[in-house]
Design an enzyme around this catalytic site. Structure first.
Site: not given
Length: 392
Positions: A190, A214-215, A218, A254
């Protein structure tokens, strides 16, 4: 004690604070002065005492072992590790273990991060670029620290990760991008993450998180409140590295998640943040319980849902969701929604904004570290809702 003696008692620790200089062309047998700098950042860290400032001179540092920060200053005498007078400092972690680790391998805790901060308090880190490491900045069980104007880019795990019992940390004006994790096919690298722990009083402000595998952000299994302000997250969750299979998610923010036994409630506060062009949702609780407050945020042009909250007891006020791929919102009955763009009959599209030119927020920062002011995603018809880069 007389006023003079009291003043002297306060001044003495400050007077004893030292400046230690490091340069890629220095020598570890040197005195550590500006004219005779050390070469190793770790040697300088080992020599420093509370109140000292370690100045890094311009150039690229390529350590073969990561920089371990495991001692504490005090509130009145913090340690400081920073660039010297605006000089550009890059710490390249390509020669560290785990760059990258093998597929499905475990990365030992002590190897995580170009800078590994653990069990350490009262440090200030500023104006550093951390690239190609097994994580960029890795913080564990460390509180009361300040991280300012850092860049964590193209690392083999999350750019900036904080976990464990970490409280009262401030992260200002972070740029974190291009981070990926070949050992997990993109599952967990992330831009910024708080994971697997508890803490309070942690603040992320003025960050830009983009093009991470990914994000963007997070908060996985982080059980206590994190405050997030003035932060932008875009372009996360796309397979730019040809991972097969690809495991990345791609949420802008997220705000939780994890196994039922570890997830725990959290009370996150998210204000004046943007999520756009992400591969999944703009803002999501990811099944995290807690009392969330989201105020004046904007989700635009994300592939799935703008605001997705089904578990947390979230209060969403004066937010904007527009042009998201699947739906504007997905909210359970437990959410409180007030004065948001979706709370009236207006249909929000690209024409609802002064400009949708995202290049306006991608350029150089202002001298004070703030994202440059612009009219990006400002409502075109004067509505006082949604995020702004027109900083007060």
């Amino acid at each position: 004690m007389s006023v003079f003696l009291k003043a002297l008692a306060v001044a003495l620790p400050l007077a004893q604070a030292a400046e230690i200089y490091v340069s890629p062309t220095g020598a570890d047998t040197a005195a550590g002065t500006i004219d005779a700098p050390l070469q190793s950042i770790q040697v300088a860290v080992n020599q420093a005492t509370p109140g000292d400032t370690i100045y890094l001179r311009k150039g690229t540092y390529s350590p073969s072992s990561n920089i371990q920060i495991n001692k504490s200053g005090t509130a009145s005498a913090p340690y400081s590790l920073r660039a010297y007078k605006g000089e550009k400092i890059t710490i390249d972690g390509e020669d560290l273990p785990g760059t990258p680790a093998d597929l499905d391998a475990s990365l030992p805790n002590e190897d995580r991060g170009i800078i590994h901060v653990q069990d350490a308090e009262y440090w200030v880190f500023s104006d550093l670029v951390l690239v190609n490491g097994p994580y960029g900045m890795y913080v564990r069980d460390a509180s009361n620290n300040r991280y300012e104007r850092l860049v964590t880019a193209n690392n083999y795990e999350t750019g900036f990760q904080m976990q464990g019992a970490s409280s009262n940390n401030t992260v200002l004006y972070l740029d974190s991008y291009g981070n990926r994790d070949p050992r997990k096919n993109g599952e967990s690298a992330d831009g910024f993450a708080c994971k697997e722990g508890e803490g309070e009083g942690n603040l992320l402000k003025g960050a830009r998180l983009w093009d991470n595998v990914d994000d963007g952000l997070d908060l996985w299994e982080f059980k206590s409140a994190v405050t997030i302000e003035d932060t932008i997250s875009w372009g996360n969750g796309f397979n730019r590295w040809d991972f097969t299979p690809f495991e990345g998610d791609g949420n802008g923010f997220k705000l939780g998640g994890g196994d039922d036994a570890d997830i725990g409630p959290a009370n996150h506060v998210i204000t004046n943040c943007f999520a756009f062009n992400n591969a999944k949702d703009g803002f999501t609780d990811n099944s995290q319980p807690g009392d969330f407050k989201l105020t004046r945020n904007t989700a635009w042009n994300n592939a799935k849902t703008g605001f997705k909250f089904g578990t947390a007891a979230a209060t969403l006020t004066e937010n904007v969701s527009a042009v998201n791929g699947e739906k504007s919102t997905s909210l359970s009955d437990g959410q409180v929604s007030e004065r948001n763009s979706w709370d009236n009959s207006a249909d929000w599209g690209n024409g609802s904004f002064v400009t949708v030119d995202s290049e306006l927020v991608k350029g150089a920062r202002d001298a004070d570290g703030k994202i440059a002011s612009s009219s990006f995603l400002v409502p075109a018809f004067g509505e006082e809702i949604g995020a702004r880069t027109e900083w007060a």
